[in-house]
Each structure stands twice: as C-alpha cells, then as structure tokens.
Design a protein around this motif. Sequence first.
Motif, PDB file in Angstrom:
ATOM      1  N   UNK A  47       0.831  -1.209   0.000  1.00 38.17           N
ATOM      2  CA  UNK A  47       0.000   0.000   0.000  1.00 38.17           C
ATOM      3  C   UNK A  47       0.861   1.252   0.000  1.00 38.17           C
ATOM      4  N   UNK A  48       0.631   2.121  -0.973  1.00 38.85           N
ATOM      5  CA  UNK A  48       1.352   3.382  -1.042  1.00 38.85           C
ATOM      6  C   UNK A  48       2.802   3.245  -1.450  1.00 38.85           C
ATOM      7  N   UNK A  65      -4.431   0.938  -7.252  1.00 34.83           N
ATOM      8  CA  UNK A  65      -3.663   2.005  -7.877  1.00 34.83           C
ATOM      9  C   UNK A  65      -2.161   1.789  -7.726  1.00 34.83           C
ATOM     10  N   UNK A  66      -1.718   1.264  -6.588  1.00 32.54           N
ATOM     11  CA  UNK A  66      -0.288   1.043  -6.380  1.00 32.54           C
ATOM     12  C   UNK A  66       0.291   0.144  -7.469  1.00 32.54           C
ATOM     13  N   UNK A 116      -5.241   4.415   3.315  1.00 27.78           N
ATOM     14  CA  UNK A 116      -4.441   3.726   2.301  1.00 27.78           C
ATOM     15  C   UNK A 116      -4.744   2.229   2.270  1.00 27.78           C
ATOM     16  N   UNK A 117      -5.520   1.735   3.252  1.00 26.15           N
ATOM     17  CA  UNK A 117      -5.833   0.311   3.345  1.00 26.15           C
ATOM     18  C   UNK A 117      -7.185  -0.048   2.722  1.00 26.15           C
ATOM     19  N   UNK A 118      -7.858   0.915   2.116  1.00 30.10           N
ATOM     20  CA  UNK A 118      -9.222   0.674   1.632  1.00 30.10           C
ATOM     21  C   UNK A 118      -9.299  -0.527   0.690  1.00 30.10           C
ATOM     22  N   UNK A 145     -12.221   3.269   7.696  1.00 32.48           N
ATOM     23  CA  UNK A 145     -10.883   3.803   7.431  1.00 32.48           C
ATOM     24  C   UNK A 145     -10.691   5.117   8.174  1.00 32.48           C
ATOM     25  N   UNK A 146      -9.467   5.309   8.667  1.00 26.42           N
ATOM     26  CA  UNK A 146      -9.113   6.499   9.416  1.00 26.42           C
ATOM     27  C   UNK A 146      -8.119   7.332   8.617  1.00 26.42           C
ATOM     28  N   UNK A 147      -8.185   8.669   8.740  1.00 24.60           N
ATOM     29  CA  UNK A 147      -7.234   9.528   8.013  1.00 24.60           C
ATOM     30  C   UNK A 147      -5.797   9.242   8.449  1.00 24.60           C
TER      31      UNK A 147
END
Length: 376
Positions: free
Chosen positions: A66-67, A132-133, A172-174, A196-198
């Motif tokens: 992720x990311x 997307x990654x 980022x874990x969605x 999900x949290x910011x």
Amino acid sequence: SLPAGDLQRKLDLGRPLRVKLGIDPTAPDIHLGHTVVLQKLREFQDAGHVVVLIIGDFTARIGDPSGRSETRPVLSTAQIEHNAHTYQEQAHAILDRERVEVRRNSEWLDMTMEELFRLARSMTVSQLIEREDFASRLREGVPVALLELFYPLMQGYDSVAVRADVELGGTDQKFNLLRGRDIQRAYGQDEQAIMTMPLLPGTDGKRRMQKSLGNYVGVAEPPGEIYGKTLSVPDGALETWYSLLLGTSAPSEQAPRDAKRALARALVARFYGDQVARAAEQEFDRVHIGHEPPSDVPPILWPAGDGTVHLPALLADAFGITTSEARRSLNQGAVRIEGERVSNGALDVPVEQVAGKVLQLGKRRFARVQVGGPAG
C-alpha cells in the motif's frame, strides 16, 4: 464506514462485535500515526466489543505494498520477531491489555498448498491489479513481485480466520479491507464492515508519518523527544494533529506556539503522565530558551591521546553517527561545545577544549566529554 449503513447493521445485531486491526511489525516501534487507528479501536473496546489485534508476523515477510512505488525490503525472521514483541507491548499504551485478543497471523497463514490454492481461487488477477499502487507501477514499468499480489489475499484471510465483523485501517488500506469482504464471502462468512481512518502527516506537515522518512514521533521515545518533536510540527498541520490525536479542534484563542506546547504536553501525558509532561516542558525551556545544557547529560569517555581530539571521531562515538555525517554537521555549524558554535571547518581541537565540557549536536543531542578514560 463502508458499505454505507453496514456498520449500523452490525451494531443492530445486539451482540459484541469482533473488531479487527492488523499491524505488520516492519519497524521496531509504533509511532503517533499508528495511534490514530488504535484509539478508534480503544473506543470499540470501551463500548464492550471484542477487539482483535493481529500482529502480522507472516504478512511482514511479504510487506504491505500500500502506497509503495517499489517492493519492500525483506526482513529477517529475527527482526520480525523483535518488532512483533515491541509492537504488542507498545499497543498496550493505548489498548486495555486485559480486554484485547492478540493473535499472530502465522497461526493460520502457514498453510498447506491445498489451502493456498483455495484462497487463490477467491480473487482474480484483474481484481488485484485494479489497485492504484500496482496499476501505476505497471504503467511505469516498475516491477511488481508475484509475492506482493498475495498480500491482499492474506490480509483478507486474516478476517476469515478471526471471523471479523468490522475491520479498521488507514485510508491507504481501503483496497485491502474491501478485498477482505470478498474473501469472507468466498468462505461463506458474513462480510465485515470496514472503517478507514485519516493518515496523520509527519512532523514535516506534508508526507504521512513514517519512520523511514524520519518524520515520526515514536510512542516509546523519551518524553523530551516527544515534546520537542511535537513543537517542530508546522503551523498548518496543527488542526489535523489536534483532530486525529486529541479528538478536538486546535484552540483558536491561542497562538500556534502556545497551541503546540499544549499539544506536546497532552501527548507526553498520554504515555507518561502529567507530572512527566510538566517536567519535559520545563526541561525543554531550560535547554532551548535558557540555552542551558540538559540536567542529565550522558557521558562519553575519550582518551587523552596526544593532546588533540579529532572532532568527527568524537561526534561519531558520542552520537552513533558516521564520521562523514559528523564532518557535514561541523561544516553546517550544527556542533557546539559548552554552547559555543565550533568554528566552521575545525576538525581537530586541543583536548582541554572538550575535557569536562558539554558537546552538542543539533538542537537536542548532548554528551559530556570525560577525557582520560578508555576509547569510546
């Protein structure tokens, strides 16, 4: 939460929910960014739900993509085990250790080939490369390891293994969290709701907090480090830090400097208590406003030798840096002896100039030089 209304549907079941959070022990310490989602987990805990903290000792062998714009480096088993122990202990600074179910995903992911084949059938390659990654790396010709494609499958299977009703994670874990729903469905389980949290920006105020970027504040760091690093947060990030870490708005009636001091006190108090927080603030003021050395300066032993001290070697030994980094710090004027900046370019000084004196690197690193002992 996603899908819309699903969390409420779960709450309406009238029983304690199994609320899951997975953390891969890819670094030695938990930082403030982790505490955002851990605090939400604590809220579920306090509401009477069953909190399941999964230490991803098996998925850490792959590394969450992720990311990421490249494959993560491989950690040794010893590194993962060390990190897993510290993660678990530090998470208890937020969670009530008496009311948390701690699991390691090596319990179920060290599976047979038959079990792995069944898991692999639950998702298609086209689903995986939608993320997307992966898509951006493929467009740019950056390799995606086959092993990385297994990560969402394995994280999703964690939800199957613990029969999760709800899974928490950063924004980022969605993708991973949603894939967990697909895998639960494939195994005949009711699908989890996800929340999900910011992501907390680091001390640079720009990029997400990560230890590898050097913009982090560790929950196990000394109180003075937590206090000092918090004061370095840019004014523009204050509102986000207050919101995500304290659950309140930044005080509008205070100047940014005062708001940062209040935030720093609150964060130190969270992990060490109010008395330690007040002491950390007083020590910071003494050193950085009063320009006095800290009250407890660690010693560094240095031999008298020929009467001359090579500063790059002394700095390297005192602060655990390389001699190249030491020379760079000297050239940048970041080294002081008894509060006096070392002349630009000076590499060697008489031993009398450092004996018994406080050596300072940057703003927050100090050592008192004791000459005459064995080499450091």
